[in-house]
Design a protein around this motif. Structure first.
Motif, PDB file in Angstrom:
ATOM      1  N   SER A 124      67.820  58.232  19.164  1.00  0.00           N
ATOM      2  CA  SER A 124      67.982  57.964  20.585  1.00  0.00           C
ATOM      3  C   SER A 124      68.179  56.469  20.829  1.00  0.00           C
ATOM      4  N   ASP A 125      68.483  56.127  22.044  1.00  0.00           N
ATOM      5  CA  ASP A 125      68.728  54.733  22.421  1.00  0.00           C
ATOM      6  C   ASP A 125      67.469  53.881  22.275  1.00  0.00           C
ATOM      7  N   ARG A 126      67.694  52.636  21.938  1.00  0.00           N
ATOM      8  CA  ARG A 126      66.644  51.606  21.971  1.00  0.00           C
ATOM      9  C   ARG A 126      65.441  51.930  21.078  1.00  0.00           C
ATOM     10  N   VAL A 127      65.731  52.225  19.806  1.00  0.00           N
ATOM     11  CA  VAL A 127      64.649  52.551  18.873  1.00  0.00           C
ATOM     12  C   VAL A 127      64.511  51.527  17.743  1.00  0.00           C
ATOM     13  N   GLU A 128      65.413  50.559  17.700  1.00  0.00           N
ATOM     14  CA  GLU A 128      65.393  49.631  16.574  1.00  0.00           C
ATOM     15  C   GLU A 128      64.404  48.484  16.797  1.00  0.00           C
ATOM     16  N   ILE A 129      63.767  48.117  15.694  1.00  0.00           N
ATOM     17  CA  ILE A 129      62.743  47.074  15.683  1.00  0.00           C
ATOM     18  C   ILE A 129      63.065  46.109  14.542  1.00  0.00           C
ATOM     19  N   SER A 130      62.310  45.057  14.439  1.00  0.00           N
ATOM     20  CA  SER A 130      62.555  44.079  13.372  1.00  0.00           C
ATOM     21  C   SER A 130      62.255  44.683  12.002  1.00  0.00           C
ATOM     22  N   ILE A 131      62.935  44.158  11.011  1.00  0.00           N
ATOM     23  CA  ILE A 131      62.705  44.611   9.639  1.00  0.00           C
ATOM     24  C   ILE A 131      61.289  44.258   9.194  1.00  0.00           C
ATOM     25  N   ASP A 132      60.728  43.165   9.697  1.00  0.00           N
ATOM     26  CA  ASP A 132      59.342  42.818   9.359  1.00  0.00           C
ATOM     27  C   ASP A 132      58.371  43.889   9.845  1.00  0.00           C
ATOM     28  N   ILE A 133      58.605  44.436  11.033  1.00  0.00           N
ATOM     29  CA  ILE A 133      57.727  45.508  11.531  1.00  0.00           C
ATOM     30  C   ILE A 133      57.911  46.766  10.692  1.00  0.00           C
ATOM     31  N   VAL A 134      59.146  47.065  10.302  1.00  0.00           N
ATOM     32  CA  VAL A 134      59.381  48.218   9.419  1.00  0.00           C
ATOM     33  C   VAL A 134      58.591  48.047   8.135  1.00  0.00           C
ATOM     34  N   ARG A 135      58.677  46.883   7.529  1.00  0.00           N
ATOM     35  CA  ARG A 135      57.952  46.591   6.279  1.00  0.00           C
ATOM     36  C   ARG A 135      56.436  46.751   6.491  1.00  0.00           C
ATOM     37  N   ASN A 136      55.919  46.172   7.573  1.00  0.00           N
ATOM     38  CA  ASN A 136      54.483  46.289   7.865  1.00  0.00           C
ATOM     39  C   ASN A 136      54.079  47.742   8.083  1.00  0.00           C
ATOM     40  N   ALA A 137      54.948  48.517   8.723  1.00  0.00           N
ATOM     41  CA  ALA A 137      54.644  49.932   8.982  1.00  0.00           C
ATOM     42  C   ALA A 137      54.524  50.712   7.677  1.00  0.00           C
TER      43      ALA A 137
END
Length: 143
Positions: free
Chosen positions: A106-119
């Motif tokens: 869906s729209d507007r779901v992307e976040i920083s790669i740093d947050i992805v890594r932390n997740a």
């Protein structure tokens, strides 16, 4: 701690494994630099119970897009299905690819790669719980 990892076409039937949070950086880098149509990964934490043999009680998806230097995180279990909540500057309906198979979000779901890594690190360290470092929203709000 051990988690199954599927993201490459040649590793769908026989998954790779993550054994520690130290391996997360390698995974993120591999998604960023690997084949463009293999930038989404499914991670299943093996410390969580299964609903049936070979059927986990959860799903954790992470993706990174090298072109925009952003990523996406989705989590589902018996408590519901959620996806990362990106800011207004992020794309509408981004598409990511798990082993060459497209998944649109869906729209507007992307976040920083740093947050992805932390997740991913938090997911692994917590035994497979939904990461708290991600801003979440319902993945399928209409049903």
């Amino acid at each position: 701690m051990r988690a199954e990892l599927r993201y490459r076409e040649d590793r769908i039937v026989e998954p790779d494994y993550l054994h520690s949070v130290d391996e997360v950086g390698v995974l993120i880098e591999d998604l960023l630099t690997g084949p463009v149509h293999q930038n989404l990964a499914q991670i299943i934490h093996l410390d969580r119970p299964s609903m049936m043999p070979e059927w986990p009680d959860h799903e954790f998806l992470i993706g990174v897009d090298r072109a925009v230097q952003l990523g996406v995180v989705a989590f589902a279990d018996g408590g519901g299905s959620v996806i990362s909540a990106g800011g207004p500057e992020t794309r509408n309906a981004p598409v990511y690819y798990l082993a060459g198979h497209w998944t649109d979000f869906s729209d507007r779901v992307e976040i920083s790669i740093d947050i992805v890594r932390n997740a991913v690190e938090e997911f692994l360290a917590s035994g497979g719980k939904r990461p708290t470092c991600v801003p979440w929203k319902e993945r399928f709000p209409d049903g």
